[in-house]
Design a protein around this motif. Structure first.
Motif, PDB file in Angstrom:
ATOM      1  N   UNK A 231       3.184   6.259   3.766  1.00  0.00           N
ATOM      2  CA  UNK A 231       4.945   6.078   3.464  1.00  0.00           C
ATOM      3  C   UNK A 231       5.413   7.450   3.219  1.00  0.00           C
ATOM      4  N   UNK A 232       5.166   8.835   4.029  1.00  0.00           N
ATOM      5  CA  UNK A 232       5.465  10.063   4.237  1.00  0.00           C
ATOM      6  C   UNK A 232       4.138  10.802   2.608  1.00  0.00           C
ATOM      7  N   UNK A 233       3.533  10.486   2.284  1.00  0.00           N
ATOM      8  CA  UNK A 233       2.970  10.977   0.774  1.00  0.00           C
ATOM      9  C   UNK A 233       0.906  10.399   1.226  1.00  0.00           C
ATOM     10  N   UNK A 234       0.550  11.715   0.122  1.00  0.00           N
ATOM     11  CA  UNK A 234      -0.940  11.645   0.301  1.00  0.00           C
ATOM     12  C   UNK A 234      -1.067  11.452  -1.278  1.00  0.00           C
ATOM     13  N   UNK A 235      -2.139  11.731  -1.465  1.00  0.00           N
ATOM     14  CA  UNK A 235      -3.032  11.673  -2.663  1.00  0.00           C
ATOM     15  C   UNK A 235      -2.280  12.273  -3.927  1.00  0.00           C
ATOM     16  N   UNK A 236      -1.698  11.121  -4.687  1.00  0.00           N
ATOM     17  CA  UNK A 236      -0.609  11.783  -5.904  1.00  0.00           C
ATOM     18  C   UNK A 236       0.181  12.013  -5.658  1.00  0.00           C
TER      19      UNK A 236
ATOM     20  N   UNK B 124      -4.945  11.648   5.319  1.00  0.00           N
ATOM     21  CA  UNK B 124      -4.706  10.230   5.791  1.00  0.00           C
ATOM     22  C   UNK B 124      -3.448  10.613   4.519  1.00  0.00           C
ATOM     23  N   UNK B 125      -2.059  10.025   4.859  1.00  0.00           N
ATOM     24  CA  UNK B 125      -1.397   8.979   3.420  1.00  0.00           C
ATOM     25  C   UNK B 125      -0.743   7.907   4.280  1.00  0.00           C
TER      26      UNK B 125
ATOM     27  N   UNK C 175      -8.829   1.980   6.869  1.00  0.00           N
ATOM     28  CA  UNK C 175     -10.544   2.010   5.743  1.00  0.00           C
ATOM     29  C   UNK C 175      -9.989   4.036   4.896  1.00  0.00           C
ATOM     30  N   UNK C 176      -9.423   3.984   6.099  1.00  0.00           N
ATOM     31  CA  UNK C 176      -9.454   5.971   5.494  1.00  0.00           C
ATOM     32  C   UNK C 176      -7.884   5.608   4.675  1.00  0.00           C
ATOM     33  N   UNK C 177      -7.071   5.286   4.650  1.00  0.00           N
ATOM     34  CA  UNK C 177      -6.011   5.556   3.769  1.00  0.00           C
ATOM     35  C   UNK C 177      -5.953   4.572   2.575  1.00  0.00           C
ATOM     36  N   UNK C 178      -6.697   3.812   2.688  1.00  0.00           N
ATOM     37  CA  UNK C 178      -8.076   2.645   1.692  1.00  0.00           C
ATOM     38  C   UNK C 178      -8.222   4.419   0.834  1.00  0.00           C
ATOM     39  N   UNK C 179      -8.817   5.105   1.075  1.00  0.00           N
ATOM     40  CA  UNK C 179     -10.142   5.644   0.281  1.00  0.00           C
ATOM     41  C   UNK C 179      -9.309   6.961  -0.008  1.00  0.00           C
ATOM     42  N   UNK C 180      -8.449   7.277   1.339  1.00  0.00           N
ATOM     43  CA  UNK C 180      -7.770   8.319   0.773  1.00  0.00           C
ATOM     44  C   UNK C 180      -6.829   8.704  -0.155  1.00  0.00           C
ATOM     45  N   UNK C 181      -5.829   8.020   0.593  1.00  0.00           N
ATOM     46  CA  UNK C 181      -4.730   7.259  -0.178  1.00  0.00           C
ATOM     47  C   UNK C 181      -4.101   6.468  -1.089  1.00  0.00           C
ATOM     48  N   UNK C 182      -4.735   6.096  -1.172  1.00  0.00           N
ATOM     49  CA  UNK C 182      -5.476   4.691  -2.474  1.00  0.00           C
ATOM     50  C   UNK C 182      -6.097   4.614  -3.704  1.00  0.00           C
TER      51      UNK C 182
ATOM     52  N   UNK D  35       0.707  -1.692  -0.334  1.00  0.00           N
ATOM     53  CA  UNK D  35      -0.085   0.151   0.122  1.00  0.00           C
ATOM     54  C   UNK D  35       0.567   0.901   0.001  1.00  0.00           C
ATOM     55  N   UNK D  36       0.339   1.637  -0.741  1.00  0.00           N
ATOM     56  CA  UNK D  36       1.318   3.737  -0.644  1.00  0.00           C
ATOM     57  C   UNK D  36       0.134   4.513  -1.588  1.00  0.00           C
ATOM     58  N   UNK D  37       0.604   6.285  -1.562  1.00  0.00           N
ATOM     59  CA  UNK D  37      -0.268   6.665  -1.764  1.00  0.00           C
ATOM     60  C   UNK D  37      -0.271   6.435  -3.775  1.00  0.00           C
ATOM     61  N   UNK D  38      -1.267   6.849  -4.071  1.00  0.00           N
ATOM     62  CA  UNK D  38      -1.665   6.434  -5.355  1.00  0.00           C
ATOM     63  C   UNK D  38      -1.933   8.187  -6.632  1.00  0.00           C
ATOM     64  N   UNK D  39      -1.063   7.536  -7.633  1.00  0.00           N
ATOM     65  CA  UNK D  39      -0.481   8.478  -8.424  1.00  0.00           C
ATOM     66  C   UNK D  39      -2.060   9.063  -9.259  1.00  0.00           C
TER      67      UNK D  39
END
Length: 328
Positions: free
Chosen positions: A135-140, A132-133, A271-278, A24-28
């Motif tokens: 590994x240091x990154x948020x969405x995009x 919420x992000x 759930x927050x990190x999945x929805x918001x960051x991923x 899991x990580x922030x998606x582009x």
């Protein structure tokens, strides 16, 4: 920014390493390197016009809660509870006479003013994608080190969230289960959502604003009861809503959306990190769904906009719902 067709955007999201089981990580974002609103890009002039054209009139449902001292709020980590105080009172203005107009004037023209202090995730509110992000990154891929300063987030802040006009769907899980309120820590699974939708005779569509009722709003006047061990959706339900049905926004009547305690030992808000960051999905919390449930309004026009708080990770909101005529 050039619009991307809904089908292509969803395909891009589902084909990402994240959807294929990578760490899991922030998606582009498929909407480009400057995107800060994620799946809210699924709203278009045509989608807004389509839902507005089906409003049948009648009752307007207020989905917001009252703000008051002592209300439930997320203060476990030291965030401020809601506070209100008078900055001007009729008697105080007459006594202080700051404007120099004299007691007679101030006793004739009474003046009241006030100020509030609160955490931006208090009451009915929407999360910005900076909330919420991973590994240091948020969405995009926006990084804490580069895009967040003392004045807030330079990317992904609440000021970027557009007014939302979308098809809203209520999924009333307690009604499906035959209870007034789900038990403490009940984790809503895809089968619960499928069962409730089948009972209601409603199908989800890509770009929906989906609202999950747990029944917790019934005890919002009991702060501890409302806050402790809330029921909510689990990761499987979140994935089902987003990856199977293309939900654009997901909200609930509790203060967490997800159930607590959580199901993952390595993430305290999965759930927050999945929805918001991923996945770039906006989250709403403390949404009053009781009147909709009472009147069995399961499909509606959802209209709402958060305050444009620059750099903030969330914003208060007072949304409304208007029942829809059946689709042609």
């Amino acid at each position: 920014m050039k619009a991307i067709p809904l089908s292509l955007a969803l395909c891009a999201l589902l084909a990402s390493p994240l959807a294929m089981g990578a760490r899991p990580g922030a998606a582009t974002s498929p909407w480009g390197p400057d995107d800060q609103i994620g799946r809210l890009n699924l709203m278009t002039d045509a989608s807004r016009a389509a839902v507005l054209s089906r409003i049948r009139g009648g009752t307007v449902y207020d989905l917001g809660v009252e703000y008051h001292k002592g209300m439930p709020s997320w203060s476990l980590l030291g965030d401020p509870t809601y506070q209100i105080w008078m900055t001007h009172t009729p008697r105080g203005t007459a006594v202080d006479n700051v404007l120099g107009l004299g007691r007679a004037m101030h006793e004739h023209v009474s003046y009241s003013g006030d100020a509030v202090l609160m955490y931006t995730h208090t009451g009915t509110h929407i999360d910005a994608l900076s909330h919420f992000g991973l590994n240091g990154r948020i969405w995009n891929g926006f990084h804490h080190d580069s895009h967040q300063g003392d004045l807030g987030w330079h990317k992904g802040g609440a000021e970027n969230l557009p007014p939302i006009i979308a098809r809203g769907v209520l999924i009333d899980v307690p009604a499906y289960k035959g209870v007034d309120m789900l038990p403490d820590s009940y984790r809503i699974m895809p089968a619960d959502l499928e069962g409730a939708l089948s009972r209601q005779g409603v199908r989800l569509q890509a770009g929906d604003a989906v609202f999950i009722r747990t029944g917790r709003m019934r005890v919002i006047d009991d702060k501890q009861r409302y806050m402790d061990n809330p029921p909510g959706i689990g990761l499987d339900a979140a994935r089902w809503l987003v990856e199977t049905h293309g939900a654009m926004l997901i909200g609930s009547d509790n203060l967490s959306l997800e159930s607590f305690p959580v199901e993952t030992p390595d993430n305290w808000v999965p759930v927050h990190t999945y929805l918001e960051a991923e996945q770039g999905v906006a989250i709403m919390e403390v949404v009053d769904l009781e009147a909709l449930a009472r009147d069995r309004v399961h499909e509606f026009a959802f209209i709402g906009a958060g305050l444009k708080l620059r750099g903030a990770s969330g914003a208060p909101m007072r949304p409304i719902a208007l029942p829809l005529d059946p689709a042609p």
